[in-house]
Design a protein around this motif. Structure first.
Motif, mmCIF file in Angstrom:
data_model
loop_
_atom_site.group_PDB
_atom_site.id
_atom_site.type_symbol
_atom_site.label_atom_id
_atom_site.label_comp_id
_atom_site.label_asym_id
_atom_site.label_seq_id
_atom_site.Cartn_x
_atom_site.Cartn_y
_atom_site.Cartn_z
ATOM 1 N N GLU A 1 37.419 34.078 36.298
ATOM 2 C CA GLU A 1 36.422 33.263 37.014
ATOM 3 C C GLU A 1 37.019 33.071 38.606
ATOM 4 O O GLU A 1 36.353 32.989 39.539
ATOM 5 C CB GLU A 1 36.266 31.846 36.590
ATOM 6 N N SER A 2 38.262 32.910 38.712
ATOM 7 C CA SER A 2 38.941 32.760 40.115
ATOM 8 C C SER A 2 38.830 34.151 40.751
ATOM 9 O O SER A 2 39.065 34.026 42.219
ATOM 10 C CB SER A 2 40.428 32.005 39.942
ATOM 11 N N LYS A 3 38.729 35.105 40.356
ATOM 12 C CA LYS A 3 38.889 36.438 40.890
ATOM 13 C C LYS A 3 37.496 37.304 40.501
ATOM 14 O O LYS A 3 37.452 38.206 39.821
ATOM 15 C CB LYS A 3 40.018 37.402 40.536
ATOM 16 N N PRO A 4 36.393 36.857 41.221
ATOM 17 C CA PRO A 4 35.037 37.486 40.848
ATOM 18 C C PRO A 4 35.037 38.855 40.865
ATOM 19 O O PRO A 4 34.183 39.656 40.335
ATOM 20 C CB PRO A 4 33.977 36.532 41.699
ATOM 21 N N ASP A 5 35.964 39.585 41.813
ATOM 22 C CA ASP A 5 35.645 41.130 42.160
ATOM 23 C C ASP A 5 36.741 41.811 41.199
ATOM 24 O O ASP A 5 36.640 43.161 41.331
ATOM 25 C CB ASP A 5 36.346 41.379 43.517
ATOM 26 N N VAL A 6 37.621 41.219 40.459
ATOM 27 C CA VAL A 6 38.399 41.981 39.436
ATOM 28 C C VAL A 6 37.788 42.394 38.189
ATOM 29 O O VAL A 6 36.917 41.597 37.513
ATOM 30 C CB VAL A 6 39.517 41.014 38.914
ATOM 31 N N ARG A 7 38.025 43.704 37.953
ATOM 32 C CA ARG A 7 37.533 44.211 36.514
ATOM 33 C C ARG A 7 38.677 44.712 35.828
ATOM 34 O O ARG A 7 39.715 45.042 36.221
ATOM 35 C CB ARG A 7 36.481 45.518 36.953
ATOM 36 N N LEU A 8 38.553 44.819 34.406
ATOM 37 C CA LEU A 8 39.711 44.927 33.480
ATOM 38 C C LEU A 8 39.340 45.885 32.845
ATOM 39 O O LEU A 8 38.271 46.191 32.189
ATOM 40 C CB LEU A 8 40.225 43.707 32.761
ATOM 41 N N ALA B 1 49.510 34.389 31.587
ATOM 42 C CA ALA B 1 48.644 35.488 31.650
ATOM 43 C C ALA B 1 48.274 35.936 33.149
ATOM 44 O O ALA B 1 48.126 36.849 33.360
ATOM 45 C CB ALA B 1 47.533 35.356 30.833
ATOM 46 N N LYS B 2 48.054 34.887 33.649
ATOM 47 C CA LYS B 2 47.693 35.084 35.091
ATOM 48 C C LYS B 2 48.540 35.782 36.135
ATOM 49 O O LYS B 2 48.212 36.492 37.009
ATOM 50 C CB LYS B 2 47.124 33.598 35.723
ATOM 51 N N ASP B 3 49.732 35.162 35.663
ATOM 52 C CA ASP B 3 51.052 35.781 36.520
ATOM 53 C C ASP B 3 51.020 37.699 36.114
ATOM 54 O O ASP B 3 51.221 38.453 37.189
ATOM 55 C CB ASP B 3 52.252 35.471 36.404
ATOM 56 N N MET B 4 51.059 37.920 35.023
ATOM 57 C CA MET B 4 51.015 39.302 34.810
ATOM 58 C C MET B 4 49.583 40.093 34.953
ATOM 59 O O MET B 4 49.874 41.257 35.809
ATOM 60 C CB MET B 4 51.148 39.374 33.225
ATOM 61 N N LEU B 5 48.628 39.468 34.967
ATOM 62 C CA LEU B 5 47.214 40.129 35.521
ATOM 63 C C LEU B 5 47.424 40.126 37.144
ATOM 64 O O LEU B 5 46.934 41.288 37.576
ATOM 65 C CB LEU B 5 46.102 39.268 35.166
ATOM 66 N N ALA B 6 48.027 39.405 37.668
ATOM 67 C CA ALA B 6 48.019 39.342 39.492
ATOM 68 C C ALA B 6 48.794 40.528 39.564
ATOM 69 O O ALA B 6 48.849 41.243 40.727
ATOM 70 C CB ALA B 6 48.644 38.008 39.770
ATOM 71 N N ALA C 1 29.622 41.215 31.368
ATOM 72 C CA ALA C 1 30.173 42.499 30.353
ATOM 73 C C ALA C 1 30.655 43.601 31.281
ATOM 74 O O ALA C 1 31.404 44.720 30.926
ATOM 75 C CB ALA C 1 29.173 43.084 29.499
ATOM 76 N N GLU C 2 29.608 43.790 32.482
ATOM 77 C CA GLU C 2 30.151 44.967 33.328
ATOM 78 C C GLU C 2 31.678 45.103 34.162
ATOM 79 O O GLU C 2 32.024 46.013 34.555
ATOM 80 C CB GLU C 2 29.094 45.128 34.513
ATOM 81 N N ARG C 3 32.082 43.576 33.791
ATOM 82 C CA ARG C 3 33.501 43.798 34.283
ATOM 83 C C ARG C 3 34.612 44.228 33.538
ATOM 84 O O ARG C 3 35.741 44.183 33.604
ATOM 85 C CB ARG C 3 33.854 42.101 34.615
ATOM 86 N N ARG D 1 44.064 46.064 35.348
ATOM 87 C CA ARG D 1 43.153 45.859 36.793
ATOM 88 C C ARG D 1 42.707 47.164 36.855
ATOM 89 O O ARG D 1 43.326 48.240 37.032
ATOM 90 C CB ARG D 1 43.605 45.204 37.598
ATOM 91 N N ILE D 2 41.134 47.255 37.115
ATOM 92 C CA ILE D 2 40.602 48.620 37.593
ATOM 93 C C ILE D 2 40.362 48.553 38.958
ATOM 94 O O ILE D 2 39.831 47.638 39.518
ATOM 95 C CB ILE D 2 39.210 48.839 36.827
ATOM 96 N N GLU D 3 41.258 49.395 39.605
ATOM 97 C CA GLU D 3 41.331 49.548 41.016
ATOM 98 C C GLU D 3 40.064 50.309 41.457
ATOM 99 O O GLU D 3 39.748 51.353 40.935
ATOM 100 C CB GLU D 3 42.681 50.025 41.319
ATOM 101 N N GLY D 4 39.428 49.900 42.760
ATOM 102 C CA GLY D 4 38.576 50.795 43.200
ATOM 103 C C GLY D 4 37.204 50.244 42.891
ATOM 104 O O GLY D 4 37.150 49.622 41.879
#
Length: 401
Positions: free
Chosen positions: A320-327, A281-286, A365-367, A398-401
């Motif tokens: 958890e490893s990418k705290p700035d990522v939202r989905l 999953a982490k590879d596809m999310l990246a 939840a806001e992520r 991934r939600i960009e911006g």
């Protein structure tokens, strides 16, 4: 009596994953001496017992009549979110369904009493039976071998999963991988020497105790291959983990042996799903988007099933490893049912997945943003079971911006 009523009465106890070349179970010997007249008498006894039970037969298990948990398609309402059953699943259970369905059979396209069309007979007698409105493959002979009609060569990465319903302590279900010339690559067995699962590949032989005695209920069996490695699971418990099974050759197909010599009621299997993949999953999310069939629901429900733990655990670890990522989480269904109902169900499922990640895996939840598309964005034709299985999915972007 109608076949559906007769088969509802089945009350069972043990089952397996076995092969004929495995050491004979310690309590199986006496059945080898049974004569033809015993088989006939047992069959007659089974028919009489089922007829007597009729509509009033006690249910063998609370879930026995429900469709098995379907990969990201038809399923339940936050038992996962409310009951804590997802995050509490052992980390040893790491099975994630493959993402490209090559074979799916819930037998809904077959006629009752007929041989299942998507299977090839090797020996014995099989028929499509019904229990509480759900179709099953039932072996009506004492012993039988049946094989899925799959492509001539198996992919390097694949998963196989199905449900089995047992009969008695003398009954066994066999699953083995065969080469094109009939050589057994690996085989798994339950119960072996009591209540163990046995796994054999060449000179490798191991047995793993299974919690509890064989029970009269539905069981889920799963296999996962990653190139030369092989894992076997039963009911959310990993029971075999072999790093290299390539010594005996390359698997080309699977053999299912349903063996119940002299037993009044025979073994049954259903909801057989064979798929290619999947990548971590982490590879596809990246890369921006994860399409997963590893999040499970029951038909018509939005409850995230415990079998979803492995892929949700991976998604949580990535976040958890990418705290700035939202989905953005989007649910999709097949076209069975009314479009409006499918749309509502897909939205509720997406929200339920976000709820589990928030409440059980402690991701803010806001992520998350959630949405559902119902059956409007299918990736395959709904005309066949394989296509419908591909359309039942959950997507993470991934939600960009």
């Amino acid at each position: 009596m109608h076949r559906a009523v007769r088969v509802i009465a089945i009350q069972a106890a043990a089952w397996i994953l076995v092969s004929a070349s495995l050491p004979a179970p310690s309590h199986g010997g006496p059945f080898d001496k049974l004569k033809k007249k015993v088989e006939k008498k047992a069959s007659e006894k089974a028919d009489q017992a089922i007829d007597r039970a009729g509509e009033s037969a006690s249910e063998p298990d609370a879930e026995a009549g429900e469709s098995t948990a379907e990969s990201t398609g038809e399923a339940p309402s936050p038992k996962g979110a409310a009951g804590g059953t997802v995050s509490s699943v052992s980390t040893k259970f790491d099975f994630v369904s493959g993402d490209s369905v090559l074979f799916w059979d819930d037998l809904t396209q077959d006629e009752l009493g007929e041989f299942p069309a998507k299977w090839r007979l090797s020996s014995g007698t099989f028929e499509v039976a019904e229990m509480k409105g759900e179709r099953w493959i039932r072996c009506t002979s004492d012993d039988g071998h049946i094989r899925m009609k799959v492509p001539p060569a198996l992919p390097e990465y694949w998963t196989l999963e199905f449900d089995v319903y047992g009969t008695d302590t003398g009954a066994y279900l066999t699953v083995s991988a065969q080469t094109t010339n009939g050589t057994t690559v690996w085989e798994a067995t339950y119960p072996h020497s009591g209540r163990n699962l046995a796994f054999r590949c060449g000179d490798i032989f191991s047995t793993t105790p299974v919690d509890g005695e064989p029970a009269a209920r539905r069981h889920t069996v799963m296999f996962m291959a990653r190139k030369n490695s092989m894992k076997a699971y039963m009911d959310r418990e990993r029971l075999a983990n072999v790093p290299d099974v390539s010594g005996q050759g390359t698997p080309a197909e699977f053999d299912f042996r349903l063996w119940a010599p002299g037993m009044a009621v025979k073994l049954m299997i259903t909801n057989v799903r064979f798929a290619e993949g999947c990548r971590p999953a982490k590879d596809m999310l990246a890369e921006g988007t994860l399409v997963t069939y590893g999040i499970h629901f029951k038909t018509g429900s939005d409850v995230v099933e415990a079998e979803s733990a492995p892929v949700l655990r991976q998604i949580a670890a990535y976040l958890e490893s990418k705290p700035d990522v939202r989905l953005r989480i989007t649910g999709h269904t097949d076209n069975v049912g009314k479009p409006a109902d499918n749309l509502d169900l897909s939205k509720r499922r997406a929200a339920s997945v976000a709820g589990v990640l928030t409440t059980q895996f402690k991701i803010a939840a806001e992520r998350f943003q959630t949405d559902g598309k119902g059956d409007t964005q299918g990736v395959s034709s709904n005309a066949k079971p394989e296509g419908r299985a591909m359309n039942r999915r959950v997507e993470f972007a991934r939600i960009e911006g």
